[in-house]
Design an enzyme around this catalytic site. Structure first.
Site, mmCIF file in Angstrom:
data_model
loop_
_atom_site.group_PDB
_atom_site.id
_atom_site.type_symbol
_atom_site.label_atom_id
_atom_site.label_comp_id
_atom_site.label_asym_id
_atom_site.label_seq_id
_atom_site.Cartn_x
_atom_site.Cartn_y
_atom_site.Cartn_z
ATOM 1 N N SER A 157 16.434 43.747 -23.629
ATOM 2 C CA SER A 157 17.456 42.956 -24.690
ATOM 3 C C SER A 157 16.888 42.018 -26.076
ATOM 4 O O SER A 157 15.610 41.675 -25.440
ATOM 5 C CB SER A 157 18.720 42.228 -24.600
ATOM 6 O OG SER A 157 19.102 41.306 -25.694
ATOM 7 N N TYR A 170 22.294 36.308 -18.430
ATOM 8 C CA TYR A 170 21.707 37.399 -19.347
ATOM 9 C C TYR A 170 20.063 36.941 -20.113
ATOM 10 O O TYR A 170 19.358 38.157 -19.708
ATOM 11 C CB TYR A 170 23.098 37.228 -20.304
ATOM 12 C CG TYR A 170 22.284 38.861 -20.822
ATOM 13 C CD1 TYR A 170 23.262 39.929 -20.054
ATOM 14 C CD2 TYR A 170 21.787 39.270 -21.937
ATOM 15 C CE1 TYR A 170 23.207 41.161 -20.650
ATOM 16 C CE2 TYR A 170 21.567 40.894 -22.685
ATOM 17 C CZ TYR A 170 21.880 41.629 -21.599
ATOM 18 O OH TYR A 170 22.048 42.816 -22.597
#
Ligand code: BGC
Length: 272
Positions: A157, A170
């Site tokens: 990501s 995350y």
């Protein structure tokens, strides 16, 4: 839409979390290149069957195999590889893609939300990479199908480098994944393993639906994307199939940001 190219014929690829979203697009894109595709799901069996059905409609469709597996469980990941190898003989490409979000401000984050995200988004990537490496090394080179012994493509990501308050579990998992990917490259490139990451930006999937399915949310996120559109899953699928192919042979230990420029920090265009 990507045209069939057949750059991955006679190869087998596992894509985790491929019953929907990015994983589904990656599975279809890899299938267009001629590789057998293992569609892994955690709970969405119908989604996985739909992806397999769509692949079967393509001309000269490769074979597919649907396997349920929780990537955070070592015995299940071992079984995912065992079933794949018993059907197709080996694994040439592994794309650990499964990812979840459990968002909280840090001071309110339950340990369970921290742990689940680390388990799936980081430990799951480690478990898949470990099994894939063992299979690549067991099988050895097959120069007739690829110049590499095997390819690992971690789906990371932009948050492997962009801090994300309110999503620290995350961001921590993705930051850890960057180091995992680079350490694998450093350790196994001499054996001709290629290990890279794709770091998507804001791609329209269910994971961020609350951001893009309303006007204000969409306007806010677009301010973060110089290219002025959100990504779609196929933006990632087409990059994954190139990265799996020998066309990108010399790309190793790299994160490819596929984010419309999000990591160029547009907030600084006229500030700072
Ligand atoms: C997250 C999305 C988010 C994007 C950009 C992704 O990794 O899963 O929810 O929209 O990063 O911030």
């Amino acid at each position: 839409m990507q045209k069939p190219n057949k750059r991955l014929e006679n190869q087998t690829c596992i894509i985790t979390g491929s019953s929907s979203g990015l994983g589904a697009s990656i599975a279809k894109s890899i299938a267009k290149e001629g590789a057998n595709v293992v569609i892994n799901y955690h709970s969405d069996k119908e989604g996985a069957e739909e992806v397999a059905h769509e692949i079967s409609k393509q001309s000269n469709a490769p074979e597919t195999l649907i396997i349920k597996c929780d990537v955070s469980k070592e015995d299940e990941v071992k079984d995912l590889f065992k079933q794949t190898i018993s059907k197709f003989g080996t694994v040439d490409i592994c794309i650990p893609n499964s990812g979840i979000q459990k968002d909280y401000p840090l001071h309110e984050m339950p340990l369970s939300a921290w742990q689940q995200v680390i388990d799936v988004n980081l430990t799951g990537q480690f478990l898949c990479a470990k099994e894939a490496l063992n299979e690549f090394l067991r099988r050895g080179m097959r120069p007739e199908v690829s110049k590499s012994i095997g390819k690992l493509i971690h789906i990371s990501s932009v948050h492997e480098i962009i801090p994300w308050a309110g999503h620290a579990n995350y961001a921590a998992a993705k930051g850890g994944l960057k180091m995992l990917m680079e350490s694998i490259c450093q350790g196994y490139a001499p054996q001709k393993v290629r290990c890279n990451s794709i770091a998507p930006g804001a791609i329209k999937t269910d994971i961020n639906k609350d951001v893009w399915d309303n006007k204000e949310g969409l306007e806010k996120v677009l301010k973060l994307i110089p290219y002025d559109r959100m990504g779609v899953p196929d933006d990632i699928g087409s990059v994954a199939s190139w990265l799996a192919s020998d066309e990108s042979e010399y790309v190793n230990g790299t994160t490819l940001f596929v984010d419309g420029g999000m990591t160029c920090y547009p907030g600084f265009t006229e500030n700072g």
